[in-house]
Enzyme design. Structure first.
Site, PDB file in Angstrom:
ATOM      1  CE  LYS A  71      47.746  46.237  41.490  1.00 20.18           C
ATOM      2  NZ  LYS A  71      46.477  44.273  41.653  1.00 20.18           N
ATOM      3  CD  GLU A 106      36.471  44.311  41.983  1.00 17.70           C
ATOM      4  OE1 GLU A 106      37.599  43.956  43.118  1.00 17.70           O
ATOM      5  OE2 GLU A 106      36.445  44.235  41.138  1.00 17.70           O
ATOM      6  CD  GLU A 151      49.309  42.873  43.264  1.00 22.32           C
ATOM      7  OE1 GLU A 151      50.132  43.250  42.411  1.00 22.32           O
ATOM      8  OE2 GLU A 151      48.225  41.838  43.093  1.00 22.32           O
ATOM      9  CG  HIS A 182      40.936  39.898  40.577  1.00 29.03           C
ATOM     10  ND1 HIS A 182      39.661  40.114  41.965  1.00 29.03           N
ATOM     11  CD2 HIS A 182      40.335  41.588  40.102  1.00 29.03           C
ATOM     12  CE1 HIS A 182      38.920  41.289  42.432  1.00 29.03           C
ATOM     13  NE2 HIS A 182      39.802  42.519  41.345  1.00 29.03           N
ATOM     14  CG  HIS A 224      37.122  43.485  35.799  1.00 28.96           C
ATOM     15  ND1 HIS A 224      38.177  43.106  36.336  1.00 28.96           N
ATOM     16  CD2 HIS A 224      37.047  44.312  37.137  1.00 28.96           C
ATOM     17  CE1 HIS A 224      39.030  42.519  37.095  1.00 28.96           C
ATOM     18  NE2 HIS A 224      37.910  43.637  37.854  1.00 28.96           N
TER      19      HIS A 224
END
Lengths: 361, 361
Positions: free
Chosen positions: B141, B183, B235, B246, B263
């Site tokens: 990504k 994460e 995806e 998220h 984040h």
């Protein structure tokens, strides 16, 4: 109505070629997966064909339109960003479909916007110029220009369907029509001798925009291009032959300023230069150069460099073109009529000689 | 030194995990195909690790460096355009390689620039944050933010190699390190119960940045993510489970203003919300929520909404997130520890209830 399939595995798609296609929603609806669409067009094309298209899209949940300014000068990252702005303001999601209604500039920017919006949404191409129908409708090249070079920013991204409607060619200005014919002639030269001979015999019907001659030429051009692209989707090898005449042509466009010569006009002159260089290398004879010039003349296309353009200007501009790999200039030359190849061992002196034979000073 | 392969057919690439990798050119050179490279980094990372990297690249024909300003606020199309400017000014061609040296922001923009420059050139990723090592090093990504939404413009584009050097984590500020651990914990929750249990037993070694514990956690995280991505590169289905926490997390970032919460911090709180919603749907019990909170606490991560944030603010922000398909909000919830799924039938009232249980007002 013909339909041909561009074979690219899971990214295969059909090109529908016919007349009055825009009026029938059934040509479009099977290829749109979500309930949102956004039509991208320009201020020239919108008054002519947008109402028909919007009528066909009446049943969607969300139908937005963005009209871009017309011209290659607006094929920039800033203009693409205006498409992103609209899509986000209007909350288009990943299942939206972008529809390009216009020529190559609209198609290239819409395709690039579709490639990048939320990392990729569907897009449909409705090319309204001959050049866009025979060139950008096959191959998935999308993108924008940068002040330092043409098409320097972009993506390979395939549409879900292409609708090539011959009816949209009736309103095309004469110079733009001729510019499209330049790419049609190119296919004959690089990979389809039979088609080149057909063009020699039918160029006046084509220039008179006879719908049957047009549909045949578009169909044959797309098939020729599709066959080359299917072998090499991402331009690592054979696909480069499609750039026949383009390296010289891009130099003309860059030096004259984009817009002074149309892309197809520059490619026409560039093809004569590439052919002349092929002759100097001993691959083809002077008779073929004459046949090419006669055909371009009948298509009202230039056959030589712009008045006063220098060989040094060509060489400098070609040095920043994309076709350089590790210092060697790659050029597409003819081995014979209908047979092109990429070479990277042409002496600079020979290139200069070919340029001078074609009017460069 | 471990090496794991991300299996994506012709786009497969290795992730090399170890210490002091940057110092050895042999970790890098086999993956660079041309003679030109451009290092993209930022003003924070450059003084720390750029000299080592440049020493390893000394033998190339052309080595350029661009230092971007540091921070998510600069992850924009304008900043990517600065990379294009440099590449064109310095005449980088299609055989150039871009090297991202930095965290996720540098990696996302460099990957997107590589995807678009001349329709695609090679890129190499050297992630220098824990978050980038365990997240953006797998999955391809790339992209930038838009004023109306995060990561709204981008591409799926794979690097040629990823070098995850544990030595670069020694200089990482504490909050950023914790954000990366969020994460890591996510992988345990969504697809790897054994790893979650390992983390419960080893969280203090990890927080002390024990190199062996770190290398194990990075390796395991990358393997977990690679297994999910290999099933679904673009995806369309299963890959969505990687977004666990998220959708709530993005809402926190959007409403607080990007940068207020990191984040990973927002994802940590978002994971508690998604877990709580899973409990309200009867999928998991309160004991698991407690275990998640204890682990996040040990990792010095938030476990609830920012003070004063409204449930309505969450719902509005979630409505513009990418995870909406034809009007239905798609959320990733837990079926059990180590087992996540995408659901799109959660009643709004239940979402509001979960948000209130997690501190939203």
């Amino acid at each position: 109505m013909h339909c041909l399939n561009v074979e690219l595995g899971e990214r295969s798609y059909p090109i529908v070629i016919g007349s009055q296609l825009l009026g029938d929603p059934q040509n479009l609806l099977p290829y749109i997966r979500g309930r949102q669409v956004c039509v991208v067009t320009n201020e020239t094309v919108a008054p002519l064909y947008l109402p028909q298209l919007l009528a066909a899209l009446a049943d969607f949940d969300k139908v937005d339109t963005i009209e871009l300014p017309d011209g290659e000068a607006f094929k920039t990252l800033d203009t693409v960003n205006r498409i992103f702005d609209l899509l986000l303001e209007r909350r288009h999601n990943r299942s939206t479909t972008l529809i390009a209604l216009g020529g190559g500039v609209v198609g290239d920017m819409t395709g690039f916007a579709a490639a990048c919006y939320q990392r990729g949404v569907d897009f449909v191409q409705i090319p309204t110029t001959l050049l866009a129908q025979v060139d950008s409708s096959v191959g998935g090249k999308t993108g924008v220009n940068h002040p330092l070079g043409k098409n320097m920013i972009g993506a390979f991204y395939q549409p879900r369907v292409v609708l090539a409607d011959m009816a949209t060619l009736t309103t095309l200005p004469e110079r733009e029509f001729s510019a499209g014919v330049a790419e049609v002639i190119k296919y004959g030269l690089i990979c389809d001798e039979t088609f080149f001979c057909w063009l020699e015999g039918n160029i006046s019907r084509l220039m008179a925009r006879d719908p049957q001659a047009l549909a045949y030429a578009v169909d044959r051009s797309c098939r020729d291009k599709a066959a080359v692209v299917a072998e090499d989707e991402r331009e690592s090898g054979r696909r480069a032959i499609l750039n026949f005449g383009h390296t010289f042509g891009h130099a003309i466009e860059a030096v004259q300023g984009y817009g002074a010569w149309l892309h197809g006009e520059a490619v026409a002159a560039g093809m004569v230069m590439a052919a002349e260089l092929s002759r100097l290398r001993g691959a083809i004879d002077a008779g073929l150069i004459d046949r090419i010039r006669v055909l371009l003349e009948a298509a009202r296309l230039p056959q030589a460099a712009p008045a006063g353009m220098l060989t040094g200007e060509f060489l400098d501009a070609m040095a920043v073109d994309k076709k350089i790999v590790d210092g060697r200039l790659r050029l597409v030359l003819l081995r014979a009529l209908g047979d092109a190849q990429v070479v990277d061992d042409t002496p600079k002196a020979l290139i200069e000689q070919a340029l001078r034979h074609c009017g460069a000073v």
